[in-house]
Design a protein around this motif. Sequence first.
Motif, PDB file in Angstrom:
ATOM      1  N   ASP A 224       0.828  -1.211   0.000  1.00 10.42           N
ATOM      2  CA  ASP A 224       0.000   0.000   0.000  1.00 10.42           C
ATOM      3  C   ASP A 224       0.861   1.259   0.000  1.00 10.42           C
ATOM      4  O   ASP A 224       0.534   2.252  -0.665  1.00 10.42           O
ATOM      5  CB  ASP A 224      -0.931  -0.003   1.214  1.00 10.42           C
ATOM      6  CG  ASP A 224      -1.985  -1.102   1.129  1.00 10.42           C
ATOM      7  OD1 ASP A 224      -2.207  -1.615   0.009  1.00 10.42           O
ATOM      8  OD2 ASP A 224      -2.570  -1.449   2.160  1.00 10.42           O
ATOM      9  N   ALA A 225       1.971   1.236   0.758  1.00  8.85           N
ATOM     10  CA  ALA A 225       2.850   2.414   0.813  1.00  8.85           C
ATOM     11  C   ALA A 225       3.464   2.695  -0.550  1.00  8.85           C
ATOM     12  O   ALA A 225       3.522   3.847  -1.003  1.00  8.85           O
ATOM     13  CB  ALA A 225       3.947   2.200   1.861  1.00  8.85           C
ATOM     14  N   ILE A 226       3.925   1.644  -1.231  1.00  7.23           N
ATOM     15  CA  ILE A 226       4.542   1.825  -2.550  1.00  7.23           C
ATOM     16  C   ILE A 226       3.520   2.336  -3.555  1.00  7.23           C
ATOM     17  O   ILE A 226       3.778   3.278  -4.320  1.00  7.23           O
ATOM     18  CB  ILE A 226       5.153   0.491  -3.037  1.00  7.23           C
ATOM     19  CG1 ILE A 226       6.371   0.150  -2.192  1.00  7.23           C
ATOM     20  CG2 ILE A 226       5.538   0.588  -4.516  1.00  7.23           C
ATOM     21  CD1 ILE A 226       6.991  -1.177  -2.556  1.00  7.23           C
ATOM     22  N   ILE A 227       2.321   1.720  -3.566  1.00  4.54           N
ATOM     23  CA  ILE A 227       1.287   2.115  -4.525  1.00  4.54           C
ATOM     24  C   ILE A 227       0.894   3.576  -4.328  1.00  4.54           C
ATOM     25  O   ILE A 227       0.746   4.341  -5.287  1.00  4.54           O
ATOM     26  CB  ILE A 227       0.057   1.196  -4.394  1.00  4.54           C
ATOM     27  CG1 ILE A 227       0.406  -0.213  -4.887  1.00  4.54           C
ATOM     28  CG2 ILE A 227      -1.128   1.746  -5.191  1.00  4.54           C
ATOM     29  CD1 ILE A 227      -0.708  -1.213  -4.719  1.00  4.54           C
ATOM     30  N   ALA A 228       0.724   4.000  -3.078  1.00  4.80           N
ATOM     31  CA  ALA A 228       0.325   5.384  -2.807  1.00  4.80           C
ATOM     32  C   ALA A 228       1.396   6.368  -3.267  1.00  4.80           C
ATOM     33  O   ALA A 228       1.090   7.404  -3.861  1.00  4.80           O
ATOM     34  CB  ALA A 228       0.050   5.554  -1.309  1.00  4.80           C
ATOM     35  N   ARG A 229       2.665   6.054  -3.028  1.00  2.56           N
ATOM     36  CA  ARG A 229       3.738   6.973  -3.418  1.00  2.56           C
ATOM     37  C   ARG A 229       3.928   7.004  -4.930  1.00  2.56           C
ATOM     38  O   ARG A 229       4.187   8.059  -5.514  1.00  2.56           O
ATOM     39  CB  ARG A 229       5.031   6.573  -2.708  1.00  2.56           C
ATOM     40  CG  ARG A 229       5.015   6.943  -1.222  1.00  2.56           C
ATOM     41  CD  ARG A 229       6.022   6.191  -0.397  1.00  2.56           C
ATOM     42  NE  ARG A 229       5.929   6.587   1.012  1.00  2.56           N
ATOM     43  CZ  ARG A 229       6.345   5.841   2.017  1.00  2.56           C
ATOM     44  NH1 ARG A 229       6.886   4.648   1.789  1.00  2.56           N
ATOM     45  NH2 ARG A 229       6.224   6.259   3.270  1.00  2.56           N
ATOM     46  N   LEU A 230       3.797   5.847  -5.566  1.00  4.06           N
ATOM     47  CA  LEU A 230       3.889   5.831  -7.034  1.00  4.06           C
ATOM     48  C   LEU A 230       2.706   6.560  -7.662  1.00  4.06           C
ATOM     49  O   LEU A 230       2.848   7.189  -8.722  1.00  4.06           O
ATOM     50  CB  LEU A 230       3.932   4.387  -7.534  1.00  4.06           C
ATOM     51  CG  LEU A 230       5.228   3.615  -7.268  1.00  4.06           C
ATOM     52  CD1 LEU A 230       5.120   2.187  -7.785  1.00  4.06           C
ATOM     53  CD2 LEU A 230       6.424   4.310  -7.892  1.00  4.06           C
ATOM     54  N   HIS A 231       1.539   6.499  -7.002  1.00  2.00           N
ATOM     55  CA  HIS A 231       0.373   7.232  -7.516  1.00  2.00           C
ATOM     56  C   HIS A 231       0.613   8.739  -7.441  1.00  2.00           C
ATOM     57  O   HIS A 231       0.251   9.487  -8.353  1.00  2.00           O
ATOM     58  CB  HIS A 231      -0.871   6.849  -6.718  1.00  2.00           C
ATOM     59  CG  HIS A 231      -2.109   7.571  -7.166  1.00  2.00           C
ATOM     60  ND1 HIS A 231      -2.690   7.367  -8.404  1.00  2.00           N
ATOM     61  CD2 HIS A 231      -2.872   8.522  -6.548  1.00  2.00           C
ATOM     62  CE1 HIS A 231      -3.750   8.145  -8.529  1.00  2.00           C
ATOM     63  NE2 HIS A 231      -3.877   8.853  -7.423  1.00  2.00           N
ATOM     64  N   ALA A 232       1.214   9.195  -6.337  1.00  2.00           N
ATOM     65  CA  ALA A 232       1.540  10.628  -6.219  1.00  2.00           C
ATOM     66  C   ALA A 232       2.514  11.043  -7.309  1.00  2.00           C
ATOM     67  O   ALA A 232       2.380  12.113  -7.913  1.00  2.00           O
ATOM     68  CB  ALA A 232       2.133  10.913  -4.833  1.00  2.00           C
ATOM     69  N   LEU A 233       3.520  10.188  -7.594  1.00  2.00           N
ATOM     70  CA  LEU A 233       4.469  10.481  -8.677  1.00  2.00           C
ATOM     71  C   LEU A 233       3.752  10.494 -10.024  1.00  2.00           C
ATOM     72  O   LEU A 233       4.006  11.359 -10.871  1.00  2.00           O
ATOM     73  CB  LEU A 233       5.582   9.436  -8.668  1.00  2.00           C
ATOM     74  CG  LEU A 233       6.624   9.549  -9.785  1.00  2.00           C
ATOM     75  CD1 LEU A 233       7.391  10.853  -9.675  1.00  2.00           C
ATOM     76  CD2 LEU A 233       7.580   8.359  -9.732  1.00  2.00           C
ATOM     77  N   LEU A 285       6.857  15.265  -1.849  1.00  2.00           N
ATOM     78  CA  LEU A 285       6.924  15.979  -0.561  1.00  2.00           C
ATOM     79  C   LEU A 285       5.524  16.302  -0.048  1.00  2.00           C
ATOM     80  O   LEU A 285       5.198  16.024   1.122  1.00  2.00           O
ATOM     81  CB  LEU A 285       7.736  17.264  -0.737  1.00  2.00           C
ATOM     82  CG  LEU A 285       7.752  18.225   0.453  1.00  2.00           C
ATOM     83  CD1 LEU A 285       8.581  17.633   1.579  1.00  2.00           C
ATOM     84  CD2 LEU A 285       8.314  19.579   0.047  1.00  2.00           C
ATOM     85  N   PHE A 286       4.663  16.891  -0.899  1.00  2.00           N
ATOM     86  CA  PHE A 286       3.307  17.242  -0.481  1.00  2.00           C
ATOM     87  C   PHE A 286       2.522  16.001  -0.047  1.00  2.00           C
ATOM     88  O   PHE A 286       1.818  16.014   0.964  1.00  2.00           O
ATOM     89  CB  PHE A 286       2.568  17.944  -1.623  1.00  2.00           C
ATOM     90  CG  PHE A 286       3.154  19.276  -1.996  1.00  2.00           C
ATOM     91  CD1 PHE A 286       3.926  19.999  -1.101  1.00  2.00           C
ATOM     92  CD2 PHE A 286       2.963  19.805  -3.277  1.00  2.00           C
ATOM     93  CE1 PHE A 286       4.465  21.228  -1.458  1.00  2.00           C
ATOM     94  CE2 PHE A 286       3.508  21.029  -3.634  1.00  2.00           C
ATOM     95  CZ  PHE A 286       4.262  21.728  -2.726  1.00  2.00           C
ATOM     96  N   TYR A 287       2.662  14.917  -0.836  1.00  2.00           N
ATOM     97  CA  TYR A 287       1.929  13.697  -0.472  1.00  2.00           C
ATOM     98  C   TYR A 287       2.401  13.160   0.875  1.00  2.00           C
ATOM     99  O   TYR A 287       1.588  12.758   1.709  1.00  2.00           O
ATOM    100  CB  TYR A 287       2.110  12.622  -1.548  1.00  2.00           C
ATOM    101  CG  TYR A 287       1.626  11.275  -1.077  1.00  2.00           C
ATOM    102  CD1 TYR A 287       0.267  10.967  -1.067  1.00  2.00           C
ATOM    103  CD2 TYR A 287       2.525  10.327  -0.587  1.00  2.00           C
ATOM    104  CE1 TYR A 287      -0.184   9.751  -0.592  1.00  2.00           C
ATOM    105  CE2 TYR A 287       2.080   9.109  -0.110  1.00  2.00           C
ATOM    106  CZ  TYR A 287       0.727   8.823  -0.118  1.00  2.00           C
ATOM    107  OH  TYR A 287       0.280   7.618   0.366  1.00  2.00           O
ATOM    108  N   GLU A 288       3.723  13.144   1.097  1.00  2.00           N
ATOM    109  CA  GLU A 288       4.245  12.570   2.342  1.00  2.00           C
ATOM    110  C   GLU A 288       3.804  13.397   3.551  1.00  2.00           C
ATOM    111  O   GLU A 288       3.448  12.842   4.598  1.00  2.00           O
ATOM    112  CB  GLU A 288       5.771  12.512   2.268  1.00  2.00           C
ATOM    113  CG  GLU A 288       6.395  11.450   3.147  1.00  2.00           C
ATOM    114  CD  GLU A 288       5.995  10.038   2.736  1.00  2.00           C
ATOM    115  OE1 GLU A 288       5.777   9.220   3.656  1.00  2.00           O
ATOM    116  OE2 GLU A 288       5.898   9.754   1.548  1.00  2.00           O
TER     117      GLU A 288
END
Length: 401
Positions: A224-233, A285-288
């Motif tokens: 879930d962490a990887i998917i969310a960060r890749l989605h933000a990218l 940065l904004f997503y995190e």
Amino acid sequence: MEVGLFPSRKSAFEQARDERRVIATAPVGLLQPANATGYILYSPVYNERGFVGCLTFAFGVDHLLKRFARGRSIPMSFTLYDATEPGPFKYLAAITRQGEIETVASSKSSDGTETLQHTLSFAGRKLVVFFEPGFDLAQVGLQQALIVGFLGLMLTGMVLWSMYYFMRSSRRLAFEIATTNVMKSSLELMNRELVHRVGNLLAVAQGIIRLSYDESLGTREFKDAIIARLHALHQSVALINREDWAGVWLHELLQTELAPIADRIELTGRDALLKPRAAQSLSLLFYELMANSSKHGALSRCEGKVTADWDIKDSELGRLFYFRWQEYDPELIEPPTRQGFGTKLLTRLVPGDLFGRANLTFDRGRFRYELEAPLERVVEQETNAGVNLTSVVPSTSPARI
């Protein structure tokens, strides 16, 4: 899919693993679109323990030629072959002089005109492009020369007019030749740009996967962490691609990444056109910041408050882009007990990418994050417009260019 069942895919997988770069398989048929030929790309992924696996992508070769097609006529035809293996070349795709892309080899024979050949490399594959100019260009030049000579024997006045007409035709021929050279250069530039962009995005994705790994996380949490960060990218890349990598407006990036908390955050600052690389870093940065606040910070409670502001400041080192994120919740905010991917991204990765510096501050009931970076690394163009998450608000103050 088990690569052992397909020798060519297994070979590409092992080559990508051994050479640590993106490798393509031999040409394969794609399901979508129908009759399309493409490649399976393998990008190796490593972490501190070594080789993890490969990211797999399907890439249709007709995408390399779409920019030249667009349904318009062109002065020559292009045919693309794969020449990696010995023996006859493997047909991939072609563009006719009518601007149509052909994914199936045509049965028409050559009209006898001279063909030009150019070789290029793509993901470990050797590609050959054949250029076939139109047969009518040389014929037009010859016909005009004969007409000029005949009319020159007849009338002096007709000679002058014919010479003018011949000069026009010569300029046209020179223009066609120049256009051919420009198209060839554009194709080479497009290939280099494509390889660069794909490589850059794969490197960012590989870094996200590698740094997101944490032994304390379960498999589902890690996924879930990887998917969310890749989605933000992905959202930031979509904005960048919309303007052909010319940059992203700050208000659009904020609207995209902070949309879930639009009614709970207060923004202060002027809009600006961000550089593509800076937009990628700031999107993460904004997503995190939003995700961390929603899970552990002020946004996890109704009473919490979040503000974000940014400005452009003058310093001894030059003009700086300054960003600050603040959270207020007397009963909840506490310093973290360990440093995970989020802390590394906020304090090391984003500041390093922007050649800046960052600082995290935890006070009683208050969290503050500050980022400073050289203006030329972040902003492409300044404006006087204020920003909120639903619109851009014009300002009456003068612009700083």
